[in-house]
Structure formats: C-alpha cells, structure tokens
Design a protein around this motif. Structure first.
Motif, PDB file in Angstrom:
ATOM      1  N   LEU A 294      -6.847   3.296  -6.800  1.00 38.68           N
ATOM      2  CA  LEU A 294      -5.823   2.417  -6.231  1.00 38.68           C
ATOM      3  C   LEU A 294      -5.414   1.352  -7.239  1.00 38.68           C
ATOM      4  O   LEU A 294      -4.221   1.041  -7.394  1.00 38.68           O
ATOM      5  CB  LEU A 294      -6.359   1.756  -4.950  1.00 38.68           C
ATOM      6  N   ALA A 295      -6.415   0.796  -7.952  1.00 43.60           N
ATOM      7  CA  ALA A 295      -6.117  -0.239  -8.946  1.00 43.60           C
ATOM      8  C   ALA A 295      -5.322   0.334 -10.116  1.00 43.60           C
ATOM      9  O   ALA A 295      -4.400  -0.312 -10.642  1.00 43.60           O
ATOM     10  CB  ALA A 295      -7.419  -0.873  -9.445  1.00 43.60           C
ATOM     11  N   ILE A 296      -5.662   1.559 -10.531  1.00 43.71           N
ATOM     12  CA  ILE A 296      -4.917   2.189 -11.634  1.00 43.71           C
ATOM     13  C   ILE A 296      -3.464   2.422 -11.230  1.00 43.71           C
ATOM     14  O   ILE A 296      -2.535   2.148 -12.002  1.00 43.71           O
ATOM     15  CB  ILE A 296      -5.595   3.516 -12.046  1.00 43.71           C
ATOM     16  N   ALA A 297      -3.257   2.919 -10.008  1.00 46.20           N
ATOM     17  CA  ALA A 297      -1.883   3.150  -9.537  1.00 46.20           C
ATOM     18  C   ALA A 297      -1.103   1.837  -9.494  1.00 46.20           C
ATOM     19  O   ALA A 297       0.063   1.771  -9.919  1.00 46.20           O
ATOM     20  CB  ALA A 297      -1.908   3.806  -8.160  1.00 46.20           C
ATOM     21  N   PHE A 298      -1.735   0.777  -8.993  1.00 45.03           N
ATOM     22  CA  PHE A 298      -1.092  -0.536  -8.970  1.00 45.03           C
ATOM     23  C   PHE A 298      -0.772  -0.992 -10.394  1.00 45.03           C
ATOM     24  O   PHE A 298       0.300  -1.539 -10.666  1.00 45.03           O
ATOM     25  CB  PHE A 298      -2.009  -1.550  -8.279  1.00 45.03           C
ATOM     26  N   GLY A 299      -1.700  -0.719 -11.313  1.00 37.56           N
ATOM     27  CA  GLY A 299      -1.506  -1.125 -12.697  1.00 37.56           C
ATOM     28  C   GLY A 299      -0.369  -0.396 -13.367  1.00 37.56           C
ATOM     29  O   GLY A 299       0.426  -0.996 -14.105  1.00 37.56           O
ATOM     30  N   THR A 300      -0.243   0.915 -13.127  1.00 35.59           N
ATOM     31  CA  THR A 300       0.850   1.667 -13.765  1.00 35.59           C
ATOM     32  C   THR A 300       2.208   1.255 -13.194  1.00 35.59           C
ATOM     33  O   THR A 300       3.223   1.308 -13.897  1.00 35.59           O
ATOM     34  CB  THR A 300       0.651   3.185 -13.585  1.00 35.59           C
ATOM     35  N   MET A 301       2.219   0.805 -11.936  1.00 35.89           N
ATOM     36  CA  MET A 301       3.470   0.339 -11.332  1.00 35.89           C
ATOM     37  C   MET A 301       3.982  -0.928 -12.016  1.00 35.89           C
ATOM     38  O   MET A 301       5.192  -1.163 -12.079  1.00 35.89           O
ATOM     39  CB  MET A 301       3.263   0.051  -9.844  1.00 35.89           C
ATOM     40  N   HIS A 302       3.052  -1.759 -12.484  1.00 39.57           N
ATOM     41  CA  HIS A 302       3.435  -3.064 -13.037  1.00 39.57           C
ATOM     42  C   HIS A 302       3.099  -3.188 -14.520  1.00 39.57           C
ATOM     43  O   HIS A 302       3.084  -4.290 -15.068  1.00 39.57           O
ATOM     44  CB  HIS A 302       2.720  -4.180 -12.265  1.00 39.57           C
ATOM     45  N   ALA A 303       2.844  -2.064 -15.166  1.00 35.96           N
ATOM     46  CA  ALA A 303       2.419  -2.116 -16.568  1.00 35.96           C
ATOM     47  C   ALA A 303       3.541  -2.615 -17.463  1.00 35.96           C
ATOM     48  O   ALA A 303       4.715  -2.301 -17.256  1.00 35.96           O
ATOM     49  CB  ALA A 303       1.964  -0.733 -17.025  1.00 35.96           C
ATOM     50  N   MET A 304       3.152  -3.417 -18.453  1.00 35.96           N
ATOM     51  CA  MET A 304       4.105  -3.925 -19.437  1.00 35.96           C
ATOM     52  C   MET A 304       3.937  -3.149 -20.735  1.00 35.96           C
ATOM     53  O   MET A 304       2.821  -2.761 -21.096  1.00 35.96           O
ATOM     54  CB  MET A 304       3.880  -5.421 -19.677  1.00 35.96           C
ATOM     55  N   GLU A 305       5.031  -2.942 -21.412  1.00 33.16           N
ATOM     56  CA  GLU A 305       5.013  -2.166 -22.647  1.00 33.16           C
ATOM     57  C   GLU A 305       4.059  -2.781 -23.669  1.00 33.16           C
ATOM     58  O   GLU A 305       4.098  -3.980 -23.951  1.00 33.16           O
ATOM     59  CB  GLU A 305       6.427  -2.115 -23.240  1.00 33.16           C
ATOM     60  N   GLY A 306       3.159  -1.952 -24.184  1.00 38.18           N
ATOM     61  CA  GLY A 306       2.248  -2.408 -25.230  1.00 38.18           C
ATOM     62  C   GLY A 306       1.009  -3.132 -24.743  1.00 38.18           C
ATOM     63  O   GLY A 306       0.158  -3.505 -25.562  1.00 38.18           O
ATOM     64  N   LYS A 307       0.887  -3.346 -23.422  1.00 34.33           N
ATOM     65  CA  LYS A 307      -0.284  -4.045 -22.901  1.00 34.33           C
ATOM     66  C   LYS A 307      -1.149  -3.093 -22.084  1.00 34.33           C
ATOM     67  O   LYS A 307      -0.635  -2.312 -21.270  1.00 34.33           O
ATOM     68  CB  LYS A 307       0.129  -5.236 -22.035  1.00 34.33           C
ATOM     69  N   PRO A 308      -2.460  -3.140 -22.272  1.00 31.15           N
ATOM     70  CA  PRO A 308      -3.329  -2.237 -21.511  1.00 31.15           C
ATOM     71  C   PRO A 308      -3.449  -2.655 -20.053  1.00 31.15           C
ATOM     72  O   PRO A 308      -3.175  -3.811 -19.698  1.00 31.15           O
ATOM     73  CB  PRO A 308      -4.676  -2.369 -22.231  1.00 31.15           C
ATOM     74  N   ILE A 309      -3.855  -1.729 -19.230  1.00 31.47           N
ATOM     75  CA  ILE A 309      -4.172  -2.002 -17.823  1.00 31.47           C
ATOM     76  C   ILE A 309      -5.662  -2.338 -17.766  1.00 31.47           C
ATOM     77  O   ILE A 309      -6.499  -1.520 -18.170  1.00 31.47           O
ATOM     78  CB  ILE A 309      -3.854  -0.773 -16.949  1.00 31.47           C
TER      79      ILE A 309
ATOM     80  N   SER B 248       0.817  -1.226   0.000  1.00 25.96           N
ATOM     81  CA  SER B 248       0.000   0.000   0.000  1.00 25.96           C
ATOM     82  C   SER B 248       0.845   1.268   0.000  1.00 25.96           C
ATOM     83  O   SER B 248       0.496   2.262  -0.640  1.00 25.96           O
ATOM     84  CB  SER B 248      -0.941   0.005   1.207  1.00 25.96           C
ATOM     85  N   ASP B 249       1.948   1.245   0.744  1.00 28.01           N
ATOM     86  CA  ASP B 249       2.783   2.455   0.796  1.00 28.01           C
ATOM     87  C   ASP B 249       3.278   2.829  -0.599  1.00 28.01           C
ATOM     88  O   ASP B 249       3.256   4.008  -0.993  1.00 28.01           O
ATOM     89  CB  ASP B 249       3.977   2.230   1.733  1.00 28.01           C
ATOM     90  N   SER B 250       3.710   1.832  -1.353  1.00 27.70           N
ATOM     91  CA  SER B 250       4.193   2.099  -2.711  1.00 27.70           C
ATOM     92  C   SER B 250       3.056   2.543  -3.622  1.00 27.70           C
ATOM     93  O   SER B 250       3.242   3.401  -4.498  1.00 27.70           O
ATOM     94  CB  SER B 250       4.854   0.840  -3.286  1.00 27.70           C
ATOM     95  N   ILE B 251       1.850   1.945  -3.415  1.00 23.67           N
ATOM     96  CA  ILE B 251       0.698   2.319  -4.234  1.00 23.67           C
ATOM     97  C   ILE B 251       0.320   3.774  -3.988  1.00 23.67           C
ATOM     98  O   ILE B 251       0.044   4.534  -4.930  1.00 23.67           O
ATOM     99  CB  ILE B 251      -0.492   1.377  -3.939  1.00 23.67           C
ATOM    100  N   VAL B 252       0.302   4.198  -2.717  1.00 28.62           N
ATOM    101  CA  VAL B 252      -0.036   5.585  -2.390  1.00 28.62           C
ATOM    102  C   VAL B 252       1.009   6.534  -2.975  1.00 28.62           C
ATOM    103  O   VAL B 252       0.680   7.610  -3.500  1.00 28.62           O
ATOM    104  CB  VAL B 252      -0.150   5.766  -0.862  1.00 28.62           C
ATOM    105  N   GLN B 253       2.269   6.123  -2.912  1.00 23.40           N
ATOM    106  CA  GLN B 253       3.332   6.952  -3.494  1.00 23.40           C
ATOM    107  C   GLN B 253       3.121   7.108  -5.006  1.00 23.40           C
ATOM    108  O   GLN B 253       3.257   8.212  -5.561  1.00 23.40           O
ATOM    109  CB  GLN B 253       4.689   6.302  -3.213  1.00 23.40           C
ATOM    110  N   GLU B 254       2.762   6.013  -5.673  1.00 23.71           N
ATOM    111  CA  GLU B 254       2.501   6.077  -7.109  1.00 23.71           C
ATOM    112  C   GLU B 254       1.261   6.908  -7.405  1.00 23.71           C
ATOM    113  O   GLU B 254       1.238   7.685  -8.380  1.00 23.71           O
ATOM    114  CB  GLU B 254       2.322   4.658  -7.663  1.00 23.71           C
TER     115      GLU B 254
END
Length: 641
Positions: A577-592, A531-537
């Motif tokens: 929160l889900a979007i922030a988590f998604g951008t942290m782990h997003a892969m190039e060329g793949k949607p969240i 959560s701490d990393s998610i809030v930071q993102e």
C-alpha cells in the motif's frame, strides 16, 4: 607558593606584627599588605597560592573579608578538591566571617553549602546547613536543588521544600525549577504545578521549561503540551524543552511539528533544538525535514555532537550519498563519527565498503570502541562473511583491548544463523562466558524460522519464554516456523496460548513522508482518505510486474486458507500500500522511502524489486534491522536478509 615569596612575606610580617592590632581598629586605613595579596589571589589565582596564605593570615590574627572568602570557595570548586574545601571551612569557622556574623557570614556560609553540594558531599552540606542560625532563600534553594539532582534523594528534596515554606522562606523561580524534576508521580507534579500558579511563578520561563520537562519525564505528553500552549509569549528555552520532550518520548511527529511552528514564530534554533529534531527525523525517517535542519547546522561547524546526529540521521534515513558527503566534509571526526558511518553502510547493504571504512579508521589512528565492532560484525553478518566475522570477533580483545560483550555475541549468533550454521550457533551460545538472554535466543529463533528448522525453533522459543513468559514475538515466530512447514496444528498452539493470555499480534505498519506529513498504512486496512486511488494504483502495478514474471508467493501467508484468499491477504500488505501511494506521488529523481515496523516478507520483497524495474524508481524500505535499496529489479541485500 615558592619559598622565596614566603620568606619575603614573613619578613614583612615581622616588621608589621606590632601594628596589626592598630590597623584593625582603624577602619579607614589601607588594608594590610597580606590581606591585599590574599584578596588579589582570590580573584586572579592561582588557587593553591591563595589557599597557602590562610595559615599566615591566622598566625597574625588577620581576618579575611567575606567577599574574598567567597571568591576563594569558588576557586576551590573550579580548581581544588574536597579536602581543600574542608580546609577553607575550618579556617572560616575559626578565623573568618562566622555564620552568626551577620550578612557577610551568611554569604560565606551559603557559598560553603554550595561548594559541598557541587563536590557531591551532601551530608557535609546538610551538616553545615543544620548548624546555621540564619538561612535565606539561597541557602534553602541550594540544598533543595542538590537533593533533587542526587540519586535516591528526590523525596528528601520535596520534604525540604515543605520545611522551607514552613520556615517562612518563599521559594523562588530557581527553587521550583530545581525541584520539579524530583516529582516522581503525577499527583505530586500536579500539586507542585498548582503551587507555582499560586505564587505567580508558572509564567517564569525556567519554571515553565522545568514543568514541561517534568511532565514529559512522566510520559504525560498532553500535560507538557498543555503547559506549552498556555504560553502568552514564546521563549527559546521553552521551545527547546517541548521539542526535546517529544523527541525523547518517541513522539517524533510532535517534535517535528513543533519545530516547524518554532521556525514560523521567528525563533532561531540552537544546538539543543537541532539535535532533538534530528533524532526525531531519524526515528520517523523524515529525510526532507532532516535536510532542512541541516541548513541550520551549517553555522555550528565545530559542534561534533550535532554533526554526529546529522550523520546518523542521513545513515538511518538511507541517504548514503548525503551521509558520505557530510562525513568527508566534517572538520573533525571522533570514534562515534566513524562508528556511525560503518554501521550506516552495513545497514544499507554495503558491507564491503563498511569494512573498508573500518580499515581507513584504523590507518588514521582512531581506536575503535565496542560500538564500532558491533557495526563491523553486523556488516559481516549481513553479507554472509562468516570467516571475516570469526576473525574480528576472536581478535577484538587482542588487537583493540575490547572484551566481547553481549551485543557482539548476539552478532555472532546472527552471523552463524543467517549462514545456516544453526548447530554451530547453538554450540556458540552454550560455550559463551555470558548467560544467554532473550535477545540472543530470539536471534537464533529468527534464523530457525528463516531455515525452517522447527525442532530448534521450539527449543529457542522455550528458552525465551523461560526468561520472558509474556513474550509475544517468540510465539509468533514459532507459529510462523510451523506454518512455513504447513504444520497447521502445531502453528495454532502458540496462537492459542496468546489468546488465552489476552495477547494480540502487532499488525504490520508502513509509513511514508510526503510534504512533511507522514502517511501510515496498516496491513489489510483501507481507511486512508484516498484508498480507492491507492487500490487502483496497486492493481496497475501488479498488472505491470505480472508481465515481468511476478507471481504472488502465497507461501508467505502463514494461514491455512485457499489460494485466492492468500493472494488477497498478500495484496494488501502495508508495504505494498505504501509503495502504491509512493508511486502515485513520486517526484522525478527522488527515491520512494518507506519505514516498516516488521521484517519485510519475501513476497513484498519480490514485489518491490519488480516495481523498481517497471517504474524506473528507486524504492528504499527500512525495517527494524536494515535497509533494502531496490533499483532496476535488484536489492542491495542481495536477497540475503
């Protein structure tokens, strides 16, 4: 049988009538030609010709052997009618191997009991059963299975099982497999489970599979999983049962986890397994697992049901590129295929394309059904195509022979409501030939909230509560409508009514798949392990989009609070929160890809649009009604949702 053949038979019979008695007394002589012909027809058919020989056999006193009669009964089940079956029964009773005639007679009687059961004539089967002086495990099991599968006779099946054991006949694996589905309560199922253990049949693959199905049917997922985990060796039938049980019970994550275990154990999934897993992927929006299942579907090119399930999965996971490619490659397409594609396009904000596919469907000669028209009306509703919607609704019966049903009326209320034609929607409801149900009134209530019409919202809510006094959603929507207008006293009244009834609002939830695992986020809940990393993102994203003009839309906080408090509540909505988590782990060329249990709020909608622009990412959010595809600062819904 043609007349020439019958004449030849009668001529032959005339010359041999006097010797027929002698033939019967000489067991080592060749069979009578008529009996030989009858026996051959009972194997090869046609059934009607074999059946027509029964009177001829009787006229010369010939008695068919039990094997031929049993084969004739099987042909009757395959090609005949109940009246033909009764004719065979009458012949057997008068001339054939009688029930009291030893093993052969029992063999024939069992086949007749089974025949009546397969024709759905249970009372005839039971009457024959009652008259049998001798019964074996096949006789009892046939009756028990027939009763267990019949509507309203499951308790009778259990009583017959008890009578069977009192009669000294031990149930076999098939008996238990048949009757387990008739266990309507946990207590009865537990007793039946104990019985299978006592006689040592609980390890039988079909009994174990039926036990899993029975537990799942009663909603006891732990019980079904317990039976599965007791397996000493695995079996495809049991794997299928447990996976299908979890998928049908709505526990999609369990079904997918078991499927992965199944593959790791070296089992090859069949069509049933794959269909169940695809439905689980659809419910959980687990596209990557669905793509892996697709690799196993390839070898079943002619399985239309499986391909339709795959198409539905792609559509409901928001992957229209995959859906379109599959749809074009399908070797055959039925009305379900077309309807799935039309609805998928509409739900993903491509209404115009959905209507083009509908036109293509008609041009290829595929007749639409009621589900097709629901998809077409949905497309019109979510694109604001009021005139088109009216045209399709009014022409349904004339053009396609489809009488508008409740779902179609609901689509029209939604169409008019979204377009702000609330008075017209109310008039439509009052003029319907059907009684409005809570779904239709709830659709109107949602439109009233959208257009901030508190008076009409209160009217719709009252109609809902007349039909469903404990409806939580109606009270929440009504309160939100008042809150939108900052009528805080009125907004509090529905909440008080809910508190008095001990009811609580369902919290907003969003979930996202990452490496075959589902991560769930709840509004205001920061209990996720990172959560701490998610809030930071999240703070980083807010800073980025603020430079693009983002300002928290505090009017979407439906509580009488200070601005700062409202901004804090908005910040931790589940989709953010889900979007922030998604951008942290997003892969190039793949949607969240995100799934949400409630309708996305306006502030989160604006947030997602700007994040898609600032981060150069495609964000796909599926709520209970439709998909939102965010890309480069815009949404596929055109801000009309």
């Amino acid at each position: 049988m043609n007349s020439l053949f019958k004449r030849l038979l009668r001529n032959r019979l005339a010359g041999t009538r006097r010797s027929s008695r002698r033939l019967h007394t000489q067991p080592h002589s060749h069979p009578h030609p008529l009996l030989a012909t009858f026996s051959r027809l009972c194997v090869e058919g046609p059934f009607a010709t074999a059946l027509a020989l029964l009177p001829d056999l009787a006229s010369v006193g010939l008695r068919a052997d039990p094997v031929s009669l049993t084969r004739l009964v099987k042909l009757c089940v395959r090609h005949g009618m109940a009246s033909d079956g009764r004719l065979i029964h009458r012949h057997v009773a008068a001339y054939g191997a009688l029930p009291h005639g030893g093993g052969g007679g029992l063999f024939v009687s069992n086949s007749l009991v089974s025949m009546y059961a397969k024709f759905g004539l249970l009372d005839d089967a039971l009457m024959l059963f009652d008259g049998m002086p001798e019964r074996n495990v096949v006789t009892w099991t046939t009756v028990v299975a027939a009763l267990a599968n019949a509507d309203g006779r499951k308790e009778e099946a259990l009583r017959f099982l008890v009578a069977m054991r009192r009669d000294g006949v031990a149930p076999n694996a098939y008996t238990f497999s048949s009757v387990l589905g008739a266990c309507g309560t946990p207590g009865v199922l537990a007793a039946m489970h104990a019985s299978t253990v006592k006689v040592g049949l609980d390890s039988d693959v079909f009994v174990r599979s039926s036990l899993i199905d029975a537990y799942m049917k009663l909603g006891d997922l732990d019980g079904g999983r317990g039976v599965f985990d007791e397996m000493v060796t695995g079996d495809l039938v049991v794997w299928n049962s447990i996976i299908a049980g979890f998928a049908q019970s709505g526990d999609g994550a369990g079904a997918i986890e078991l499927f992965v275990r199944m593959k790791d154990a070296g089992f090859s999934a069949n069509q049933g397994t794959l269909t169940s897993v695809l439905r689980a992927c659809t419910g959980m929006v687990m596209l990557e697992v669905g793509r892996q299942v697709h690799a196993h579907v390839i070898k079943y090119q002619k399985d239309l049901i499986l391909h339709n399930a795959l198409l539905d999965m792609y559509c409901k996971c928001g992957s229209l590129q995959d859906a379109g490619a599959l749809f074009r490659r399908m070797p055959q397409r039925d009305v379900i295929s077309w309807s799935t594609m039309i609805s998928g396009l509409a739900q993903n904000g491509r209404s115009t394309e959905a209507l083009r596919v509908f036109d293509l469907m008609k041009s290829e000669g595929v007749a639409p059904n009621r589900i097709t028209l629901v998809g077409v009306l949905f497309a019109c509703s979510h694109a604001g195509l009021v005139e088109d919607g009216w045209y399709y609704f009014k022409s349904m019966e004339k053009l396609f022979g489809i009488r508008p049903e409740r779902e179609h009326h609901n689509c029209m209320v939604d169409l008019l409501g979204r377009a702000g034609k609330l008075d017209e929607a109310v008039e439509f409801i009052h003029e319907m030939s059907l009684d409005a149900d809570s779904v239709i009134w709830r659709t109107l209530l949602g439109a009233c909230r959208m257009h901030k019409n508190a008076n009409l919202a209160a009217y719709a809510a009252r109609e809902i509560l007349k039909l469903e006094p404990d409806d939580q959603g109606a009270r929440v929507l009504l309160s939100n409508t008042y809150a939108d207008l900052q009528q805080w006293t009125d907004a509090e009244k529905p909440w008080k009514a809910m508190r008095d009834r001990g009811m609580k609002k369902e919290p907003g939830r969003s979930w996202i798949e990452l490496e075959k695992q589902v991560h769930v986020f709840i509004a205001g809940d920061l209990s996720h392990p990172i959560s701490d990393s998610i809030v930071q993102e999240l703070n980083r994203l807010i800073g980025r989009i603020s430079a693009l003009g983002y300002v928290p839309q505090t009017e979407f906080v439906l509580q009488d609070l200070a601005i700062e408090q409202k901004e804090d509540l908005l910040k931790y909505h589940s989709e953010k929160l889900a979007i922030a988590f998604g951008t942290m782990h997003a892969m190039e060329g793949k949607p969240i890809r995100i799934m949400k249990n409630l309708r996305i709020c306006g502030d989160c909608h604006a947030f997602a649009k700007l994040v898609s622009k600032s981060e150069g990412k495609v964000i796909i959010i599926r709520d209970p009604v439709r998909f939102h595809h965010f890309q480069d600062g815009t949404c596929s819904c055109g801000d009309y949702w």
